[in-house]
Design an enzyme around this catalytic site. Structure first.
Site, PDB file in Angstrom:
ATOM      1  N   TYR A 320       8.526   3.311   5.010  1.00  0.00           N
ATOM      2  CA  TYR A 320       7.786   3.432   6.261  1.00  0.00           C
ATOM      3  C   TYR A 320       7.659   2.057   6.903  1.00  0.00           C
ATOM      4  CZ  TYR A 320       4.039   1.763   3.214  1.00  0.00           C
ATOM      5  OH  TYR A 320       3.313   1.040   2.322  1.00  0.00           O
ATOM      6  N   SER A 333      -1.042  -6.388  -3.890  1.00  0.00           N
ATOM      7  CA  SER A 333       0.083  -5.454  -3.968  1.00  0.00           C
ATOM      8  C   SER A 333       0.187  -4.548  -2.747  1.00  0.00           C
ATOM      9  CB  SER A 333      -0.014  -4.612  -5.245  1.00  0.00           C
ATOM     10  OG  SER A 333      -1.221  -3.863  -5.255  1.00  0.00           O
ATOM     11  N   GLY A 334      -0.809  -4.582  -1.861  1.00  0.00           N
ATOM     12  CA  GLY A 334      -0.675  -3.845  -0.612  1.00  0.00           C
ATOM     13  C   GLY A 334      -1.596  -2.673  -0.413  1.00  0.00           C
ATOM     14  N   HIS A 338      -7.674   1.735   5.908  1.00  0.00           N
ATOM     15  CA  HIS A 338      -7.220   1.660   7.303  1.00  0.00           C
ATOM     16  C   HIS A 338      -7.244   3.041   7.945  1.00  0.00           C
ATOM     17  CE1 HIS A 338      -3.239   3.473   6.526  1.00  0.00           C
ATOM     18  NE2 HIS A 338      -3.155   2.702   5.440  1.00  0.00           N
ATOM     19  N   HIS A 354       0.673   6.126   0.222  1.00  0.00           N
ATOM     20  CA  HIS A 354       1.449   5.312  -0.714  1.00  0.00           C
ATOM     21  C   HIS A 354       0.550   4.340  -1.479  1.00  0.00           C
ATOM     22  CE1 HIS A 354       4.529   6.806   2.060  1.00  0.00           C
ATOM     23  NE2 HIS A 354       5.369   6.686   1.037  1.00  0.00           N
ATOM     24  N   CYS A 356      -2.720   3.355  -0.177  1.00  0.00           N
ATOM     25  CA  CYS A 356      -3.839   2.949   0.665  1.00  0.00           C
ATOM     26  C   CYS A 356      -4.862   4.075   0.783  1.00  0.00           C
ATOM     27  CB  CYS A 356      -3.339   2.583   2.060  1.00  0.00           C
ATOM     28  SG  CYS A 356      -2.378   1.048   2.101  1.00  0.00           S
TER      29      CYS A 356
END
Length: 410
Positions: A320, A333-334, A338, A354, A356
């Site tokens: 994405y 790591s992300g 949000h 994924h 989040c």
């Protein structure tokens, strides 16, 4: 018949007796050995007395010395006298602080030297007889070729959440045998009340500080980085800095991955429960949201999220590249909190992201406006734990484990 001589008669009472001259000299001799002659010969010279010794002033470093270590003390010592005044000044007029010992004989500096500064020393004293003495000299402090600059998070003047650790990152490595000295000179003070805390070395270039528990809300924190006179490694010198920041309200959120909810509290009061979606199962578990205590690392009103930065290739069906609003980073790591309006049907019902934590646009905007860097978000409901070092991980350790990482323990 008279012989013609006058007959001798006894001396009359009260008359002066006649004493032979030899006897007079014999009696006078002992007196002459014990007292000064009062005759016409004059008085004898008084015995000579030693003059008082003048005061001597010694200064270290020696006059005209170069490359004086920044941690070297400046000492001024007087012999055979007392110090009156010592003034040590850098060429820009900055005075070097110091103090005189209780005996009045020695002055010693109490502050580090300024790198590369030329210093003038002027000392006055008086000798035991009162005579004044003065000494002037100069020297030049070392200008280090290499320094270890301490970058500090949070920034000075900022307001942070109750989970924010103090992170000091040096741009040069600190030697193992200097860590304790460095740690001693990283001083944290708080008001209005003291807060127990400890440093922990993460690596040769980073040390972090956290309290035993979350910071008390509305606490002012001062960090004194007093390393200006510290050689942190051979030939590498520290830098002095002061940092002040404020801890705001206690905003602590709870994410229940299985219930798909995010509950926000401020100072112990529940403000809102938000329906969310978190990381999906499958794919070998690589998208499962991690459980554990996380801390908000950054706040970005808009962020472009490219899956390639997390190891997902462009030809992967899960790739994405999307712009998101109100992004609050939780891990290196992300993982973020949000807005995810594209998955609104799954909010509060299913985990499809994924990794989040996604929510509606208005909920995300509201949460963003309540949040500070350093706010705490506790995740439960998965078997995947936050890895050490993945984000602001200070709260992944017990207090005993955290303190064990201090160079001052043991």
């Amino acid at each position: 018949m008279s012989s013609g001589r006058r007959p001798s008669t006894p001396a009359r009472r009260g008359a002066r007796a006649w004493v032979p001259a030899a006897l007079v000299l014999a009696l006078a001799a002992p007196l002459g050995a014990c007292q000064a002659d009062s005759g016409s010969g004059g008085a004898a010279a008084p015995a000579a007395t030693a003059s008082p010794a003048p005061a001597r002033i010694d200064v270290l470093p020696a006059d005209a010395a170069l490359d004086v270590r920044l941690d070297a003390p400046v000492t001024v010592r007087v012999t055979d006298g007392q110090l009156d005044e010592v003034v040590v000044t850098a060429q820009d007029g900055t005075p070097l602080e110091g103090a005189v010992a209780g005996d009045g004989l020695t002055w010693t500096s109490t502050a580090p030297l300024l790198a590369g500064a030329r210093y003038e020393v002027r000392a006055t004293a008086h000798g035991s007889g009162g005579a004044p003495a003065e000494r002037t000299s100069s020297f030049t402090a070392l200008d280090p070729a290499v320094t270890a600059f301490p970058a500090v998070a949070p920034l000075s003047g900022s307001t942070v959440g109750v989970g924010m650790p103090v992170i000091v990152t040096f741009d040069e490595a600190v030697a193992d045998d200097r860590r304790a000295l460095v740690e001693e000179r990283l001083r944290v003070t708080t008001s209005p009340a003291p807060v127990e805390g400890s440093w922990r070395w993460v690596s040769a270039t980073q040390v972090q500080y956290r309290p035993a528990e979350f910071w008390p809300a509305q606490t002012d924190v001062h960090l004194d980085v007093d390393l200006g006179s510290t050689e942190v490694a051979p030939g590498v010198w520290g830098v002095t800095r002061d940092i002040d920041f404020h801890v705001g309200a206690a905003v602590v959120s709870q994410v229940d991955v299985q219930a798909h909810t995010l509950t926000v509290t401020r100072d112990g009061e529940v403000l809102r429960t938000i329906p969310v979606t978190t990381g999906q199962d499958g794919h070998g578990g690589k998208y499962v949201t991690r459980s554990g205590t996380k801390v908000v690392m950054s706040l970005e009103e808009s962020r472009q999220m490219d899956a390639e930065t997390t190891g997902v290739s462009r030809d992967d069906p899960e790739y994405y590249d999307v712009a998101v609003r109100y992004a609050m980073r939780l891990t290196n790591s992300g993982e973020f909190l949000h807005a995810a309006p594209w998955s609104a049907a799954s909010h509060g019902r299913a985990n499809v992201s994924h990794g989040c934590t996604g929510m509606g646009l208005e909920d995300a905007r509201w949460l963003f406006e309540q949040s500070y860097v350093g706010d705490v978000v506790v995740f439960t409901g998965t078997d995947r734990a936050v890895e050490p070092g993945n984000g602001f991980d200070a709260w992944g350790y017990s207090w005993e484990q955290w303190r064990a990482g201090s160079a001052l323990q043991g």
